[in-house]
Design a protein around this motif. Structure first.
Motif, PDB file in Angstrom:
ATOM      1  N   TRP A 319       0.816  -1.207   0.000  1.00 30.31           N
ATOM      2  CA  TRP A 319       0.000   0.000   0.000  1.00 30.31           C
ATOM      3  C   TRP A 319       0.858   1.270   0.000  1.00 30.31           C
ATOM      4  O   TRP A 319       0.820   2.049   0.962  1.00 30.31           O
ATOM      5  N   PRO A 320       1.645   1.492  -1.042  1.00 34.18           N
ATOM      6  CA  PRO A 320       2.439   2.721  -1.118  1.00 34.18           C
ATOM      7  C   PRO A 320       1.567   3.977  -1.029  1.00 34.18           C
ATOM      8  O   PRO A 320       2.021   5.006  -0.520  1.00 34.18           O
ATOM      9  N   ASP A 321       0.343   3.890  -1.513  1.00 36.96           N
ATOM     10  CA  ASP A 321      -0.628   4.970  -1.307  1.00 36.96           C
ATOM     11  C   ASP A 321      -1.548   4.507  -0.187  1.00 36.96           C
ATOM     12  O   ASP A 321      -2.450   3.684  -0.389  1.00 36.96           O
ATOM     13  N   ILE A 322      -1.327   5.021   1.019  1.00 36.29           N
ATOM     14  CA  ILE A 322      -2.054   4.509   2.188  1.00 36.29           C
ATOM     15  C   ILE A 322      -3.550   4.795   2.117  1.00 36.29           C
ATOM     16  O   ILE A 322      -4.340   4.135   2.788  1.00 36.29           O
ATOM     17  N   SER A 323      -3.956   5.751   1.290  1.00 30.90           N
ATOM     18  CA  SER A 323      -5.388   6.039   1.175  1.00 30.90           C
ATOM     19  C   SER A 323      -6.130   4.891   0.487  1.00 30.90           C
ATOM     20  O   SER A 323      -7.355   4.810   0.566  1.00 30.90           O
ATOM     21  N   GLY A 324      -5.380   3.996  -0.162  1.00 30.40           N
ATOM     22  CA  GLY A 324      -6.013   2.875  -0.844  1.00 30.40           C
ATOM     23  C   GLY A 324      -6.170   1.641   0.017  1.00 30.40           C
ATOM     24  O   GLY A 324      -6.677   0.619  -0.443  1.00 30.40           O
ATOM     25  N   LYS A 325      -5.743   1.706   1.271  1.00 35.13           N
ATOM     26  CA  LYS A 325      -5.861   0.540   2.136  1.00 35.13           C
ATOM     27  C   LYS A 325      -7.332   0.181   2.366  1.00 35.13           C
ATOM     28  O   LYS A 325      -8.163   1.069   2.558  1.00 35.13           O
ATOM     29  N   PRO A 326      -7.660  -1.114   2.369  1.00 36.66           N
ATOM     30  CA  PRO A 326      -9.036  -1.529   2.652  1.00 36.66           C
ATOM     31  C   PRO A 326      -9.449  -1.129   4.067  1.00 36.66           C
ATOM     32  O   PRO A 326      -8.593  -0.944   4.945  1.00 36.66           O
TER      33      PRO A 326
END
Length: 359
Positions: A319-326
């Motif tokens: 998840w390099p872009d943490i906003s994409g974490k489930p």
């Protein structure tokens, strides 16, 4: 005075006339009802709204009557391509070997594997039931039509080779295969073959995992332990160690935690995935049509199993872009204000609502 028999005749005539009038009125009323039902059928034939259908409902005015979303009765369940349809030859042999590797991974790649010793002893089909062909059994129906694709977990476009090795490293807590190896080529060919009839952009009925209703509370490991003891322990063991016959290279029933189970980077370590998987498929032998667990039991037993010790993987590059974490990814940092405990066990609605608001 009229004779007695004449009075009886008049009474009979009067009763008959009354009966005819009542019958005529009833017939007219019934005809009117039929006509009204044809004009307003929804007032009479309203489908039952269950937890499953309400989950599928779009946002709507709460003052309005509920509208259930129901799959068409004519919609067929996904069926995998069949190896038996192929003529004997090299292609069929390759696909058959791929299926064998999915179904009996440990026999070839486990600690006592005949080809390599690179995994924990679980089989791919412990997570992808019936070698990836069971409806709502975490099947492979969508792999061929969707890969290569971008995955937020890695932050890059992935092909099937990368996806299979992800499972090798996470669910099987092992090492990767080279792309040109006979085993990787066979598994990729089989997975592609299984879903070859699914068109790009199509999601067949029965794909992946079956959604279940969200809890309005946090999932409870304590309640889940009760469920586990009652319905899971007989196969998976008191300590989640699974069952393996002496001298066997494979588990009869896989371990759910401990050193030989999946690690904390596996897909089933997300409680939502485990709950969906368990509801439609466990205890072994049940189907999505006749589940044994309630939604709450599925969430709670998922919380219990995934609160137990297991191998750990370096997830620092996920998840390099943490906003994409489930919403139920249990490891920070996060782009919201919720802590790891709530991300793991819930309640999830506030997290989901915040995520939607941030878009």
């Amino acid at each position: 005075m009229k004779p007695h028999n004449e009075e009886e005749k008049e009474d009979l005539l009067g009763s008959t006339t009354t009966l005819k009038i009542v019958s005529a009125v009833a017939a007219i009323a019934l005809l009117g009802l039929v006509i009204f039902m044809m004009i307003k059928p929804d007032m009479f034939f309203r489908p039952e709204v269950t937890e499953a259908t309400s989950e599928a409902m779009p946002s709507q005015d709460k003052s309005a009557a509920p509208v259930a979303v129901i799959a068409s009765a004519s919609e067929e369940m996904w069926r995998p391509a069949k190896l038996d349809d192929l003529p004997d030859g090299p292609e069929k042999e390759k696909l058959a070997y791929g299926r064998e590797l999915i179904a009996h991974t440990a026999k070839y790649l486990g600690p006592q594997g005949s080809v390599l010793q690179i995994s924990n002893g679980m089989n791919c089909q412990n997570c992808h039931l019936d070698a990836g062909t069971k409806p709502f059994g975490n099947n492979y129906s969508l792999v061929s039509s969707t890969y290569p694709k971008f995955r937020a977990r890695s932050g890059m476009e992935e092909d099937i080779f990368k996806r299979v090795n992800d499972c090798m490293e996470r669910s099987l807590n092992g090492k990767t295969l080279t792309k040109d190896s006979k085993e990787m080529q066979a598994m990729m060919a089989y997975i592609n073959w299984v879903g070859k009839d699914v068109q790009k952009g199509e999601k067949p009925n029965g794909a992946g995992l079956k959604d279940i209703a969200m809890l309005d509370r946090a999932a409870s490991p304590e309640k889940g332990k009760v469920v586990y003891v009652q319905k899971c322990q007989v196969c998976h063991g008191k300590d989640g160690e699974g069952i393996k016959a002496d001298g066997s290279a494979e588990y009869q029933f896989p371990p759910l935690w401990g050193k030989n189970s999946y690690n904390n980077g596996a897909g089933l370590y997300r409680i939502s995935n485990f709950a969906k998987y368990a509801k439609a498929n466990m205890p072994l032998g049940v189907t999505y049509e006749n589940p044994q667990l309630t939604d709450e039991e599925a969430w709670d037993v998922a919380a219990f199993v995934n609160s137990q010790p297991r191998p750990k993987k370096d997830l620092s590059k996920d998840w390099p872009d943490i906003s994409g974490k489930p919403f139920d990814h249990p490891f920070g940092p996060y782009s919201d204000k919720f802590d790891e405990k709530q991300h793991k066990y819930g309640p999830y609605q506030p997290i989901i609502a915040a995520k939607e608001k941030a878009k």
